[in-house]
Design an enzyme around this catalytic site. Sequence first.
Site, mmCIF file in Angstrom:
data_model
loop_
_atom_site.group_PDB
_atom_site.id
_atom_site.type_symbol
_atom_site.label_atom_id
_atom_site.label_comp_id
_atom_site.label_asym_id
_atom_site.label_seq_id
_atom_site.Cartn_x
_atom_site.Cartn_y
_atom_site.Cartn_z
ATOM 1 N N TYR A 1 -5.822 19.074 4.830
ATOM 2 C CA TYR A 1 -5.845 18.068 3.765
ATOM 3 C C TYR A 1 -7.297 17.771 3.461
ATOM 4 O O TYR A 1 -8.016 17.238 4.312
ATOM 5 C CB TYR A 1 -5.095 16.829 4.253
ATOM 6 C CG TYR A 1 -4.978 15.696 3.276
ATOM 7 C CD1 TYR A 1 -4.543 15.913 1.976
ATOM 8 C CD2 TYR A 1 -5.270 14.390 3.668
ATOM 9 C CE1 TYR A 1 -4.418 14.857 1.082
ATOM 10 C CE2 TYR A 1 -5.138 13.327 2.791
ATOM 11 C CZ TYR A 1 -4.716 13.575 1.498
ATOM 12 O OH TYR A 1 -4.583 12.528 0.614
ATOM 13 N N TYR B 1 6.239 10.483 5.550
ATOM 14 C CA TYR B 1 5.052 10.421 6.398
ATOM 15 C C TYR B 1 4.518 8.996 6.518
ATOM 16 O O TYR B 1 4.316 8.473 7.615
ATOM 17 C CB TYR B 1 3.962 11.343 5.839
ATOM 18 C CG TYR B 1 2.661 11.198 6.583
ATOM 19 C CD1 TYR B 1 2.449 11.900 7.770
ATOM 20 C CD2 TYR B 1 1.666 10.331 6.149
ATOM 21 C CE1 TYR B 1 1.270 11.743 8.495
ATOM 22 C CE2 TYR B 1 0.493 10.167 6.861
ATOM 23 C CZ TYR B 1 0.296 10.875 8.035
ATOM 24 O OH TYR B 1 -0.854 10.703 8.761
ATOM 25 N N HIS B 2 4.300 8.360 5.379
ATOM 26 C CA HIS B 2 3.694 7.031 5.407
ATOM 27 C C HIS B 2 4.650 5.966 5.908
ATOM 28 O O HIS B 2 4.225 4.879 6.309
ATOM 29 C CB HIS B 2 3.165 6.664 4.024
ATOM 30 C CG HIS B 2 2.015 7.515 3.589
ATOM 31 N ND1 HIS B 2 2.160 8.567 2.715
ATOM 32 C CD2 HIS B 2 0.701 7.485 3.935
ATOM 33 C CE1 HIS B 2 0.983 9.146 2.541
ATOM 34 N NE2 HIS B 2 0.085 8.513 3.261
ATOM 35 N N LYS C 1 -7.541 -7.599 0.582
ATOM 36 C CA LYS C 1 -7.669 -6.142 0.497
ATOM 37 C C LYS C 1 -8.468 -5.814 -0.767
ATOM 38 O O LYS C 1 -7.913 -5.582 -1.837
ATOM 39 C CB LYS C 1 -6.281 -5.494 0.408
ATOM 40 C CG LYS C 1 -5.484 -5.518 1.675
ATOM 41 C CD LYS C 1 -5.971 -4.477 2.690
ATOM 42 C CE LYS C 1 -5.792 -3.066 2.180
ATOM 43 N NZ LYS C 1 -6.411 -2.081 3.125
ATOM 44 N N ASP D 1 -7.905 0.483 -1.847
ATOM 45 C CA ASP D 1 -7.277 0.942 -0.601
ATOM 46 C C ASP D 1 -5.878 0.346 -0.457
ATOM 47 O O ASP D 1 -5.704 -0.865 -0.388
ATOM 48 C CB ASP D 1 -8.153 0.527 0.589
ATOM 49 C CG ASP D 1 -7.506 0.834 1.933
ATOM 50 O OD1 ASP D 1 -6.725 1.794 1.996
ATOM 51 O OD2 ASP D 1 -7.785 0.101 2.888
ATOM 52 N N HIS E 1 -3.780 1.187 2.099
ATOM 53 C CA HIS E 1 -3.342 1.182 3.491
ATOM 54 C C HIS E 1 -3.284 -0.270 3.963
ATOM 55 O O HIS E 1 -4.277 -0.823 4.436
ATOM 56 C CB HIS E 1 -4.304 1.976 4.372
ATOM 57 C CG HIS E 1 -4.199 3.454 4.200
ATOM 58 N ND1 HIS E 1 -5.112 4.188 3.486
ATOM 59 C CD2 HIS E 1 -3.264 4.337 4.630
ATOM 60 C CE1 HIS E 1 -4.765 5.460 3.507
ATOM 61 N NE2 HIS E 1 -3.656 5.579 4.189
#
Length: 663
Positions: A19, A173-174, A535, A539, A541
């Site tokens: 990746y 995945y996340h 935040k 981003d 995440h």
Amino acid sequence: MSDKAYQHAPDPPWIFRTYAGHSTAEKSNALYRSNLARGQTGLSVAFDLPTQTGYDPDHILSRGEVGKVGVPISHLGDMRALFSEIPLEKMNTSMTINAPAAWLLAMYVALADEQGADRRLLQGTTQNDLIKEYLSRGTYIFPPGPSLRLIGDMIAWCYREVPKWNPMNVCSYHLQEAGATPEQELAFALATAISVLDTVKAGGQVPEEDFEIVASRISFFVNAGVRFVTELCKMRSFTKLWDEILLERYGVQDKKARRFRYGVQVNSLGLTEPQPENNVYRILIEALAVTLSKDARCRALQLPAWNEALGLPRPWDQQWSLRLQQVLAYETDLLEYEDLFAGSHVVEAKVAELSKGALEQLALIDGMGGAASAIDYMKAELVGSNAKRVRAVETGELTVVGVNRWTDSELSPLSAGEGNIETIDPKLEAEVVARIQAWRAARDAAAVEAALAELKAAASDGRNIMEPSIAAAKVGVTTGEWAGALREVFGEYRGPTGVAVVVSTGEAEDVEAVKAEVERVSEILGRTLTYLVGKPGLDGHSNGAEQIATRARACGMEVVYDGIRSTPEEIVRRAKESRAHVVGLSILSGSHLDLVQEVVRLMRAEGLDHVPVVAGGIIPEADALILKQMGVARIYTPKDFRITQIMGDVVKLVEATALAEAD
């Protein structure tokens, strides 16, 4: 080779990917060609956050984010540079892109047309899973309804024009990164796939007789954690459940069309900052979970680098992960054998257990009206599951070697000294901004306006978005302009935070002790200690911020958390409105120096310099020193995994600040 029933000539290996993407299209292209020369067999493109969220590099929200976690692709010229000397007709390209997936595919196809490639030979995947973006990753733009419509448009267009392309990659995945249990990962991902297939059926763009073709192109992108047996069984459960769903719910008769086709990035959440060399073992064990079982083997695998908990990996670190795949595929005899676990009573029992739990969750989501209607529920469930996992690491119930056990360590020669992670030239952003401004000045402005008008008309009229997007790419429309046009039609969306309900930590002594301190200090302050968690930037995440906000609330603090994607100005305004006693900034994109500095500057300008600022994220030690010089009071990184201790530290900081101010 053996003629035994259980052994055969080696199967072809899965696609080897890393990746990758950073700084500029030209530098990323050099990295791609280098990796391909080393034996990588497919590309996996990482885009920077402005590209992922539909902004050009000179937008205010892009400040500090350009080229940090991926490559900026703002127009067809960038796409040309990214794939220079790489024939698209012969490449298998995965693009981790979601909200603007139709746009990135449009630019890819426009470039293929320029190269003279046959569209029908293009192979690859656009991730394009917006449900999981609302739940875990945060790079969404539009509300659920329009987002599903765009996915449906891509699927309908791809099956006709680029039949070898996977237009939608359901990404669990996340979900695991956000704390999902195996049952939740199975259920939430399958619910998303069901919502997409239902959208395609209802859209009327695909004839009923071709629905099997569409179903066969839905692929998945999963996570593999370190709990090896459970992860292996999870993949076998995915295979079983997907086959049943396509057969029983949609009537897909072709067994090959019902095959569960998936790629993998193994777990990054479990990579540790302390003793990072141990991550190499973790990555190998996780890779085995998705390769050992022939009946549930991945089609493509990309492995993180051992040092991703420290910062951006270097080309050598990526090469090391690629070599791991090559050793596994070519030096071992793994690919010579039939399935190693068929008939195992242990594996079959675990698969049945996971499948049962997933089906129960699926039925619950179905009862809510499907995945798009159950976003708030799924988000809250993930935050709760992650809180339990984090708490288990804190208490030692869940062992993490080098983090909460066996923490004494020799100095690692791998991570010692300077240059142990990739760094991005801070002058890069200005260069990229200048280039996009030159691009806009050089194009035919009338053609751009006409293309954007046609794009908006197609979106408003319910026509398929792909051909107008390709036409827009060819006349020089930018990523921000494409997304901006559709924002005008569809509007924007702000996802749930999942932290409204306090997740119980039981009567834990450490939490109760901090709670008592919060009450004592709140009396000194004259009101409840208020903690603003912000935040800044793009981003998405949000897992760390959510856990900080959840634990702060459990400790009795007043918590202000508005979710992701705030400008520094918005954070400072909220701090002023809420009369926050402390501001915590969470940034994992590498943009901490730019964004934290701006927040601190604005707080001083607004007379809030008495309010302490703390920062958390993947922050190298050298950057932590710079942040402290800027006036940041505390820096927390992944090694600071005991969240209740962080809460206690924050309370002491607020008390010391209040007492100093009173003197």
